[in-house]
Design an enzyme around this catalytic site. Structure first.
Site, PDB file in Angstrom:
ATOM      1  N   HIS B 129       0.875  -1.172   0.000  1.00 23.22           N
ATOM      2  CA  HIS B 129       0.000   0.000   0.000  1.00 23.22           C
ATOM      3  C   HIS B 129       0.913   1.224   0.000  1.00 23.22           C
ATOM      4  O   HIS B 129       2.021   1.189   0.554  1.00 23.22           O
ATOM      5  CB  HIS B 129      -0.831  -0.049   1.279  1.00 23.22           C
ATOM      6  CG  HIS B 129      -1.918   0.968   1.384  1.00 23.22           C
ATOM      7  ND1 HIS B 129      -1.673   2.277   1.708  1.00 23.22           N
ATOM      8  CD2 HIS B 129      -3.259   0.858   1.229  1.00 23.22           C
ATOM      9  CE1 HIS B 129      -2.824   2.934   1.745  1.00 23.22           C
ATOM     10  NE2 HIS B 129      -3.801   2.106   1.455  1.00 23.22           N
ATOM     11  N   ASP B 206       2.743  -4.126   8.381  1.00 16.37           N
ATOM     12  CA  ASP B 206       1.502  -3.378   8.172  1.00 16.37           C
ATOM     13  C   ASP B 206       0.369  -4.389   8.312  1.00 16.37           C
ATOM     14  O   ASP B 206       0.144  -5.213   7.432  1.00 16.37           O
ATOM     15  CB  ASP B 206       1.540  -2.748   6.766  1.00 16.37           C
ATOM     16  CG  ASP B 206       0.180  -2.240   6.309  1.00 16.37           C
ATOM     17  OD1 ASP B 206      -0.819  -2.413   7.047  1.00 16.37           O
ATOM     18  OD2 ASP B 206       0.107  -1.682   5.204  1.00 16.37           O
ATOM     19  N   GLN B 209      -4.750  -5.085   7.040  1.00 22.87           N
ATOM     20  CA  GLN B 209      -5.683  -6.055   6.456  1.00 22.87           C
ATOM     21  C   GLN B 209      -5.611  -7.412   7.156  1.00 22.87           C
ATOM     22  O   GLN B 209      -6.253  -8.364   6.702  1.00 22.87           O
ATOM     23  CB  GLN B 209      -5.387  -6.238   4.964  1.00 22.87           C
ATOM     24  CG  GLN B 209      -5.530  -4.980   4.125  1.00 22.87           C
ATOM     25  CD  GLN B 209      -6.977  -4.519   3.977  1.00 22.87           C
ATOM     26  OE1 GLN B 209      -7.917  -5.246   4.303  1.00 22.87           O
ATOM     27  NE2 GLN B 209      -7.161  -3.301   3.501  1.00 22.87           N
ATOM     28  N   LYS B 232     -11.069  -0.582  10.116  1.00 23.73           N
ATOM     29  CA  LYS B 232     -11.245  -1.780   9.294  1.00 23.73           C
ATOM     30  C   LYS B 232     -11.657  -2.978  10.142  1.00 23.73           C
ATOM     31  O   LYS B 232     -11.874  -4.065   9.615  1.00 23.73           O
ATOM     32  CB  LYS B 232      -9.947  -2.090   8.543  1.00 23.73           C
ATOM     33  CG  LYS B 232      -9.573  -1.036   7.488  1.00 23.73           C
ATOM     34  CD  LYS B 232      -8.429  -1.528   6.639  1.00 23.73           C
ATOM     35  CE  LYS B 232      -7.681  -0.427   5.926  1.00 23.73           C
ATOM     36  NZ  LYS B 232      -8.439   0.205   4.844  1.00 23.73           N
ATOM     37  N   CYS B 372      -4.707   2.309  -3.682  1.00 25.80           N
ATOM     38  CA  CYS B 372      -3.467   2.791  -3.074  1.00 25.80           C
ATOM     39  C   CYS B 372      -2.325   1.791  -3.258  1.00 25.80           C
ATOM     40  O   CYS B 372      -1.453   1.683  -2.395  1.00 25.80           O
ATOM     41  CB  CYS B 372      -3.641   3.114  -1.585  1.00 25.80           C
ATOM     42  SG  CYS B 372      -4.767   4.470  -1.319  1.00 25.80           S
TER      43      CYS B 372
END
Lengths: 130, 415
Positions: B129, B206, B209, B232, B372
């Site tokens: 991303h 990261d 997700q 999220k 992104c």
């Protein structure tokens, strides 16, 4: 929605006019719409009186952005840079003849933005100028 | 009615989410398949924040009064819930941020600025991303280190051979996403973290997700930093978490200067506060942090393993149905067990934006664009993709509606 994808737009999208860059070009400019990744590259040949002799463009993107480019650029041939300068946001919307949501309006205006940036160095979005 | 093998009582879960019960236009009930962009919120999360504003709204860590004490208790209590949720060793290692992007920037601007220089290498990946590319590019311009990207294979996995070949003593940081927001690929981060440590590099994950969908244990992963976002994972926007190992956080300079991050300020200089407040300058998103704590409770009660099992089932069903649609090209791994709840697709001759527009007309919310992740789309030589992403409240019936609407797209564009 049926309006949005009315026949003329789909027709230009599927059979774009003047697609393919030309060289040498007097105006050569490319830009992306960062929101959706639409890409347009415009090349224009002018005669000695600054009248558009030929237009060629390349691009990738949604039906609205590509049809808008095909319809707008096709109409440039034979026009002077002075005449082209007055084309505005409203003219594009009338050319497309559809109601666009705020999210899609930039898809429609990318063609004009690329034209104005390439021809006059105007880099703001059409309609956002002061 | 289509059914899938899921451990969740999806109909009961759907009742908890007020936003799901609406028609986008007459006869077109909302089908929300944009969960990788942001999730919907259960009523109890919304009410929890409402309750803070209605009963004990006050600033934290300051007032010697009842409301401020209650607010501080709830704010710090949420931190402990989050600590437990990701199994951090200490709540001092759990820093509130604005979201994943801020968490990554925090590491870049503090640890990165203090520790990276000419000759050093940061390894990232070609599927990242922008939030995990741009901060390092900005810092590299300032500090003169190099960035290398692990390539992505045609079927959507990291090229691990290339990664291992990149590793040497110049590598100071390996920073990558746990789960791809486009391909859905679950990256082998445990192996990557261990490999980074073997050459003395740190590892930043990261988790934007992954935390919403998978059970996470930061101690088992042994990552140095782990960043994620509340919105999220059924929580509100405006808050996120950066987990960092205490040994790093203690030696790192602060991020932003201001109130709450100091112990003592004189006109000649200042002394930083203890962890985690050293990294939390200014009044934080108090209601949002408390809301995130409630979202964590909600997810824990349902069980992350159950949520993941449901997602594998619904994603598997979606991939199967999508593969039947002529002209659809799916990006990323084909096996739902190896990926998150994401199905990104390209439809021959119909741009992703046009797909999204027509789906919207049928009440279906998906995301269209580059999500992104422009370098990743360049890798696959597509300008944009259309992405359906699922969560615990999505049903196989909704997948069926997605497929029907895709056939309408094909009709319009005569694909």
């Amino acid at each position: 929605m049926d309006d949005l994808y009315r026949e003329m737009i789909l027709e230009h999208f599927k059979n774009p006019r003047h697609k393919g860059l030309i060289s040498p070009a007097d105006i050569d400019y490319a830009e992306d719409n960062p929101v959706c990744g639409d890409h347009l590259h415009l090349t224009i040949q002018l005669d000695d009186n600054n009248i558009v002799q030929n237009v060629g463009w390349d691009g990738e993107g949604c039906a609205i952005s590509q049809a808008s480019a095909s319809m707008l650029y096709e109409g440039l041939i034979g026009k002077s840079l002075e005449e082209i300068r007055i084309i505005d946001k409203q003219a594009i919307l009338e050319l497309l003849g559809i109601d666009l949501s705020a999210a899609r309006i930039k898809c429609a205006l990318l063609s004009l933005k690329v034209l104005k940036a390439g021809a006059y160095g105007l880099t703001t979005w059409p309609g956002d100028e002061d | 009615m289509t059914t899938i093998d899921t451990p969740l009582d999806v109909e009961a879960i759907r009742k908890d989410f007020p936003v799901l019960h609406q028609e986008v236009r007459p006869g077109m009930p909302l089908i929300y398949l944009d969960n990788a962009a942001t999730s919907q919120k259960p009523l109890r999360v919304i009410e929890k924040m409402n309750d803070y504003y209605c009963r004990y709204n006050a600033n934290v860590h300051r007032g010697i009064h009842k409301l401020s004490e209650d607010a501080t208790l709830a704010y710090e209590g949420a931190r402990k819930k989050i600590q437990k949720f990701i199994n951090a060793g200490s709540s001092r290692e759990v820093i509130y941020t604005r979201g994943t992007t801020e968490g990554i920037n925090l590491v870049a601007y503090t640890w990165g600025r203090a520790n990276l220089g000419p000759g050093d290498v940061v390894i990232s990946t070609a599927m990242e991303h922008h939030a995990n590319i741009v901060p390092w590019q900005i810092l590299a311009q300032e500090k003169g280190f190099a960035i290398k990207y692990i390539p992505v294979t045609e079927d959507g996995f990291l090229d691990m051979e290339s990664f291992h070949a990149m590793l040497d003593e110049h590598v100071k940081l390996v920073t990558l996403m746990h789960v791809s927001n486009v391909l859905g690929t679950i990256n082998p981060i445990q192996e990557i973290i261990a490999a980074a440590h073997s050459v003395g590099a740190l590892a930043l994950i990261d988790g934007a997700q992954s935390v919403p969908h998978l059970s996470i244990d930061v101690q088992e992963l042994d990552c140095d930093f782990f960043a994620f976002s509340s919105h999220k994972m059924l929580g509100p926007t405006g808050v996120g978490i950066l987990y960092g190992k205490k040994e790093h956080l203690e030696t790192m300079p602060p991020f932003m200067g201001g109130g709450d991050m100091i112990k003592r300020v004189t006109l000649d200089g200042s002394q930083w506060n203890d962890l985690p407040w050293k990294f939390e300058a200014g009044t934080p998103s108090i209601a949002e942090a408390i809301g995130l704590g409630e979202a964590v409770d909600y997810l824990s009660e349902i069980g992350m393993d159950n949520i993941h099992a449901h997602e594998v089932a619904i994603t598997g069903y979606a991939l199967e149905r999508l593969a039947e649609v002529p002209g659809v090209r799916l990006l990323g791994p084909a096996d739902p067990a190896l990926k998150g709840a994401v199905a990104a697709m390209v439809l021959e001759d119909a741009h992703a934006h046009d797909i999204a527009e027509i789906l919207n007309h049928h009440g279906i919310a998906i995301r269209a664009g580059h999500h992104c992740a422009m370098p990743l789309h360049q890798r696959y030589e597509v300008a944009a993709s259309a992405r359906a992403s699922f969560y615990l409240y999505n049903t196989p019936g909704e997948v069926d509606r997605l497929i029907e609407a895709l056939y309408k797209v094909k009709e319009t564009f005569a694909v």
